[in-house]
Design a protein around this motif. Structure first.
Motif, PDB file in Angstrom:
ATOM      1  N   VAL A 296     129.337   1.471  55.493  1.00  0.00           N
ATOM      2  CA  VAL A 296     128.478   2.480  56.128  1.00  0.00           C
ATOM      3  C   VAL A 296     127.901   1.953  57.437  1.00  0.00           C
ATOM      4  O   VAL A 296     127.524   0.791  57.541  1.00  0.00           O
ATOM      5  CB  VAL A 296     127.351   2.963  55.181  1.00  0.00           C
ATOM      6  N   GLY A 297     127.848   2.849  58.415  1.00  0.00           N
ATOM      7  CA  GLY A 297     127.271   2.535  59.715  1.00  0.00           C
ATOM      8  C   GLY A 297     125.824   2.999  59.784  1.00  0.00           C
ATOM      9  O   GLY A 297     125.257   3.459  58.780  1.00  0.00           O
ATOM     10  N   PRO A 298     125.198   2.918  60.965  1.00  0.00           N
ATOM     11  CA  PRO A 298     123.784   3.273  61.111  1.00  0.00           C
ATOM     12  C   PRO A 298     123.503   4.715  60.690  1.00  0.00           C
ATOM     13  O   PRO A 298     124.201   5.638  61.099  1.00  0.00           O
ATOM     14  CB  PRO A 298     123.516   3.064  62.596  1.00  0.00           C
ATOM     15  N   GLY A 299     122.502   4.880  59.824  1.00  0.00           N
ATOM     16  CA  GLY A 299     122.113   6.195  59.347  1.00  0.00           C
ATOM     17  C   GLY A 299     123.034   6.764  58.277  1.00  0.00           C
ATOM     18  O   GLY A 299     122.736   7.812  57.706  1.00  0.00           O
ATOM     19  N   GLU A 300     124.120   6.091  57.937  1.00  0.00           N
ATOM     20  CA  GLU A 300     125.048   6.595  56.925  1.00  0.00           C
ATOM     21  C   GLU A 300     124.635   6.137  55.527  1.00  0.00           C
ATOM     22  O   GLU A 300     124.009   5.093  55.363  1.00  0.00           O
ATOM     23  CB  GLU A 300     126.474   6.114  57.207  1.00  0.00           C
ATOM     24  N   THR A 301     125.037   6.933  54.533  1.00  0.00           N
ATOM     25  CA  THR A 301     124.723   6.660  53.135  1.00  0.00           C
ATOM     26  C   THR A 301     125.994   6.845  52.311  1.00  0.00           C
ATOM     27  O   THR A 301     126.810   7.710  52.619  1.00  0.00           O
ATOM     28  CB  THR A 301     123.644   7.647  52.629  1.00  0.00           C
ATOM     29  N   ASP A 302     126.152   6.040  51.289  1.00  0.00           N
ATOM     30  CA  ASP A 302     127.228   6.234  50.321  1.00  0.00           C
ATOM     31  C   ASP A 302     126.623   6.101  48.936  1.00  0.00           C
ATOM     32  O   ASP A 302     125.725   5.287  48.704  1.00  0.00           O
ATOM     33  CB  ASP A 302     128.351   5.214  50.513  1.00  0.00           C
ATOM     34  N   GLU A 303     127.121   6.926  48.018  1.00  0.00           N
ATOM     35  CA  GLU A 303     126.608   6.927  46.652  1.00  0.00           C
ATOM     36  C   GLU A 303     127.775   6.736  45.701  1.00  0.00           C
ATOM     37  O   GLU A 303     128.809   7.387  45.849  1.00  0.00           O
ATOM     38  CB  GLU A 303     125.905   8.254  46.373  1.00  0.00           C
ATOM     39  N   ILE A 304     127.605   5.820  44.750  1.00  0.00           N
ATOM     40  CA  ILE A 304     128.649   5.574  43.758  1.00  0.00           C
ATOM     41  C   ILE A 304     128.040   5.598  42.362  1.00  0.00           C
ATOM     42  O   ILE A 304     126.838   5.387  42.185  1.00  0.00           O
ATOM     43  CB  ILE A 304     129.366   4.221  43.990  1.00  0.00           C
ATOM     44  N   THR A 305     128.893   5.860  41.387  1.00  0.00           N
ATOM     45  CA  THR A 305     128.497   5.818  39.981  1.00  0.00           C
ATOM     46  C   THR A 305     129.487   4.901  39.270  1.00  0.00           C
ATOM     47  O   THR A 305     130.694   5.001  39.488  1.00  0.00           O
ATOM     48  CB  THR A 305     128.533   7.226  39.368  1.00  0.00           C
ATOM     49  N   PHE A 306     128.962   4.015  38.456  1.00  0.00           N
ATOM     50  CA  PHE A 306     129.798   3.049  37.737  1.00  0.00           C
ATOM     51  C   PHE A 306     129.066   2.594  36.491  1.00  0.00           C
ATOM     52  O   PHE A 306     127.900   2.934  36.284  1.00  0.00           O
ATOM     53  CB  PHE A 306     130.124   1.840  38.635  1.00  0.00           C
ATOM     54  N   SER A 307     129.736   1.838  35.669  1.00  0.00           N
ATOM     55  CA  SER A 307     129.064   1.194  34.539  1.00  0.00           C
ATOM     56  C   SER A 307     129.488  -0.261  34.498  1.00  0.00           C
ATOM     57  O   SER A 307     130.597  -0.613  34.900  1.00  0.00           O
ATOM     58  CB  SER A 307     129.386   1.897  33.213  1.00  0.00           C
TER      59      SER A 307
END
Length: 192
Positions: A154-165
């Motif tokens: 991710v770059g400036p101001g970017e968001t990433d969301e992940i789901t895992f176990s």
């Protein structure tokens, strides 16, 4: 009759100073142990022994004061720092992690990621191989089996969301795989 020369105080002080530096270098300190990251809450360092992924051999100050939380918000900044480097989650349960780059520098020079490694992974080898994988957001395809979960870069101001176990109880390493960041952007995730 024996005559003594007067003391040269400058020589005595210089010799004592040099000797103290020599002793410090030979003896070492607790700081010589491998640093695994610091916690944002306590500011204390998580110091490991020779087997960093085995929970029984790792001393992590403050771990006992952290409650398990399977929802994690993690930020990365332009100083190559995560907002936190120590998390506790419930094993075998869904974990939701959000990574946000709060920096201003361009992605090509200060992108951030979160990569959770399987236990037993050679951390340094993985980080070294990741630096070579520019075309794959610094995720080394030949070592994918060593990864439990990862975000995109991710770059400036970017968001990433992940789901895992996390598959089982124990201590796991995580890092940012952008070249050169793993030295300061690394941490531990404890699954209980």
């Amino acid at each position: 009759m024996i005559q003594f020369k007067p003391f040269n105080m400058k020589k005595i002080v210089a010799t004592a100073f040099a000797f103290s530096i020599f002793l410090t270098a030979c003896i070492g300190t607790d700081k010589d142990k491998e640093v695994r990251g610091s916690t944002a809450d306590t500011g204390k360092l998580a110091i490991s022994t020779e087997k960093p992924t085995a929970a029984a051999t790792v001393e992590i100050p403050g771990l006992d004061t952290i409650k398990a939380n399977n929802t994690i918000l993690l930020t990365g900044n332009d100083r190559m720092q995560y907002s936190d480097t120590l998390f506790k989650v419930k094993a075998s349960e869904k974990v939701k992690l959000t990574l946000k780059n709060i920096g201003k520098m361009p992605k090509k020079s200060m992108g951030h990621s979160f990569v959770l490694l399987a236990q037993g992974t050679d951390f340094t080898n993985f980080a070294t191989e990741a630096m070579k994988a520019r075309d794959d957001d610094y995720i080394p395809q030949q070592l994918k089996s060593s990864i439990i979960a990862h975000t995109r870069l991710v770059g400036p101001g970017e968001t990433d969301e992940i789901t895992f176990s996390v598959p089982s109880k124990g201590l796991y390493d995580f890092l940012c795989t952008f070249p050169g960041h793993y030295g300061t952007m690394r941490g531990k995730l404890m699954a209980e």
